[in-house]
Motif scaffolding. Structure first.
Motif, PDB file in Angstrom:
ATOM      1  N   LEU A  53       0.822  -1.210   0.000  1.00  0.00           N
ATOM      2  CA  LEU A  53       0.000   0.000   0.000  1.00  0.00           C
ATOM      3  C   LEU A  53       0.855   1.259   0.000  1.00  0.00           C
ATOM      4  O   LEU A  53       0.487   2.262  -0.625  1.00  0.00           O
ATOM      5  CB  LEU A  53      -0.952  -0.016   1.193  1.00  0.00           C
ATOM      6  N   LEU A  54       2.002   1.220   0.678  1.00  0.00           N
ATOM      7  CA  LEU A  54       2.904   2.371   0.654  1.00  0.00           C
ATOM      8  C   LEU A  54       3.453   2.583  -0.754  1.00  0.00           C
ATOM      9  O   LEU A  54       3.485   3.714  -1.257  1.00  0.00           O
ATOM     10  CB  LEU A  54       4.052   2.164   1.646  1.00  0.00           C
ATOM     11  N   GLY A  55       3.869   1.513  -1.411  1.00  0.00           N
ATOM     12  CA  GLY A  55       4.345   1.621  -2.792  1.00  0.00           C
ATOM     13  C   GLY A  55       3.259   2.125  -3.724  1.00  0.00           C
ATOM     14  O   GLY A  55       3.502   2.967  -4.588  1.00  0.00           O
ATOM     15  N   LEU A  56       2.051   1.618  -3.534  1.00  0.00           N
ATOM     16  CA  LEU A  56       0.922   2.061  -4.342  1.00  0.00           C
ATOM     17  C   LEU A  56       0.638   3.540  -4.103  1.00  0.00           C
ATOM     18  O   LEU A  56       0.364   4.289  -5.043  1.00  0.00           O
ATOM     19  CB  LEU A  56      -0.312   1.213  -4.010  1.00  0.00           C
ATOM     20  N   GLY A  57       0.739   3.965  -2.851  1.00  0.00           N
ATOM     21  CA  GLY A  57       0.514   5.374  -2.528  1.00  0.00           C
ATOM     22  C   GLY A  57       1.560   6.288  -3.135  1.00  0.00           C
ATOM     23  O   GLY A  57       1.235   7.378  -3.626  1.00  0.00           O
ATOM     24  N   ILE A  58       2.823   5.857  -3.135  1.00  0.00           N
ATOM     25  CA  ILE A  58       3.889   6.679  -3.722  1.00  0.00           C
ATOM     26  C   ILE A  58       3.703   6.803  -5.233  1.00  0.00           C
ATOM     27  O   ILE A  58       3.842   7.890  -5.802  1.00  0.00           O
ATOM     28  CB  ILE A  58       5.265   6.091  -3.366  1.00  0.00           C
ATOM     29  N   VAL A  59       3.370   5.702  -5.886  1.00  0.00           N
ATOM     30  CA  VAL A  59       3.120   5.737  -7.326  1.00  0.00           C
ATOM     31  C   VAL A  59       1.914   6.625  -7.624  1.00  0.00           C
ATOM     32  O   VAL A  59       1.929   7.426  -8.564  1.00  0.00           O
ATOM     33  CB  VAL A  59       2.913   4.308  -7.879  1.00  0.00           C
ATOM     34  N   PHE A  60       0.873   6.522  -6.811  1.00  0.00           N
ATOM     35  CA  PHE A  60      -0.321   7.349  -7.014  1.00  0.00           C
ATOM     36  C   PHE A  60      -0.022   8.822  -6.785  1.00  0.00           C
ATOM     37  O   PHE A  60      -0.547   9.680  -7.502  1.00  0.00           O
ATOM     38  CB  PHE A  60      -1.447   6.879  -6.089  1.00  0.00           C
ATOM     39  N   LEU A  61       0.826   9.134  -5.822  1.00  0.00           N
ATOM     40  CA  LEU A  61       1.212  10.530  -5.586  1.00  0.00           C
ATOM     41  C   LEU A  61       1.934  11.096  -6.802  1.00  0.00           C
ATOM     42  O   LEU A  61       1.638  12.214  -7.247  1.00  0.00           O
ATOM     43  CB  LEU A  61       2.087  10.631  -4.337  1.00  0.00           C
ATOM     44  N   GLY A  62       2.873  10.337  -7.361  1.00  0.00           N
ATOM     45  CA  GLY A  62       3.560  10.779  -8.569  1.00  0.00           C
ATOM     46  C   GLY A  62       2.608  10.953  -9.737  1.00  0.00           C
ATOM     47  O   GLY A  62       2.709  11.918 -10.506  1.00  0.00           O
ATOM     48  N   TYR A  63       1.666  10.029  -9.879  1.00  0.00           N
ATOM     49  CA  TYR A  63       0.659  10.102 -10.939  1.00  0.00           C
ATOM     50  C   TYR A  63      -0.210  11.348 -10.761  1.00  0.00           C
ATOM     51  O   TYR A  63      -0.509  12.052 -11.726  1.00  0.00           O
ATOM     52  CB  TYR A  63      -0.182   8.833 -10.903  1.00  0.00           C
ATOM     53  N   SER A  64      -0.585  11.647  -9.516  1.00  0.00           N
ATOM     54  CA  SER A  64      -1.406  12.834  -9.239  1.00  0.00           C
ATOM     55  C   SER A  64      -0.651  14.113  -9.580  1.00  0.00           C
ATOM     56  O   SER A  64      -1.220  15.030 -10.184  1.00  0.00           O
ATOM     57  CB  SER A  64      -1.805  12.867  -7.768  1.00  0.00           C
ATOM     58  N   LEU A  65       0.607  14.172  -9.197  1.00  0.00           N
ATOM     59  CA  LEU A  65       1.403  15.360  -9.512  1.00  0.00           C
ATOM     60  C   LEU A  65       1.540  15.548 -11.018  1.00  0.00           C
ATOM     61  O   LEU A  65       1.441  16.668 -11.520  1.00  0.00           O
ATOM     62  CB  LEU A  65       2.781  15.259  -8.864  1.00  0.00           C
ATOM     63  N   GLN A  66       1.736  14.459 -11.744  1.00  0.00           N
ATOM     64  CA  GLN A  66       1.858  14.539 -13.185  1.00  0.00           C
ATOM     65  C   GLN A  66       0.559  15.043 -13.821  1.00  0.00           C
ATOM     66  O   GLN A  66       0.580  15.912 -14.694  1.00  0.00           O
ATOM     67  CB  GLN A  66       2.212  13.183 -13.769  1.00  0.00           C
TER      68      GLN A  66
END
Length: 144
Positions: A53-66
């Motif tokens: 879930l932490l990895g998923l959250g980090i990837v989602f944060l990057g996706y949101s910023l993009q």
């Protein structure tokens, strides 16, 4: 609003913006559903699940910023719309998914042959590694 679910309906930059916002909302719902499902099905592997879930959250944060950087800049929005509606990119992406399918078919055949000789069990970690490998391969092949 449902007409913006598919990239073939994108004609202008505002259509692309609506398409990305709908795609983002669907992604948020999918991630929340995945997190809830993982936490409900937790069977003693809490460290692994929290790491996932932490990895998923980090990837989602990057996706949101993009996405929000893309939507706030009209030049990037236009370039992203052109990239999404480009026919050559669609052909490249279909070629990538065909290659991924061939590799997964070979993996399944290997697993079947190995499972004849000995019992073989796939755990969650192996499946997640395969999924991440597929996503990294797709990102590598679709880079500029």
């Amino acid at each position: 609003m449902f007409k913006y679910l598919f990239s073939k309906n994108i004609k202008t930059d505002s259509d692309y913006k609506k398409y990305r916002l709908i795609e983002y909302a669907i992604m948020v719902i999918a991630i929340i559903a995945t997190a809830i499902l993982e936490l409900k099905l937790a069977s003693g592997e809490m460290d692994f699940i929290l790491g996932f879930l932490l990895g998923l959250g980090i990837v989602f944060l990057g996706y949101s910023l993009q996405i929000f950087r893309e939507l706030s800049n009209p030049e990037k929005l236009h370039a992203a719309r052109i990239k999404t509606t480009d026919e050559r990119r669609k052909q490249l992406e279909s070629e990538i998914w065909a290659q991924v399918g061939r590799v997964l078919t070979c993996l399944i055949a290997i697993f079947l042959v190995v499972s004849i000789r000995q019992s073989l069990a796939l755990n969650n970690q192996m499946l997640i590694v395969i999924i991440y490998a597929i996503l990294f391969y797709r990102a590598y092949r679709l880079r500029k």
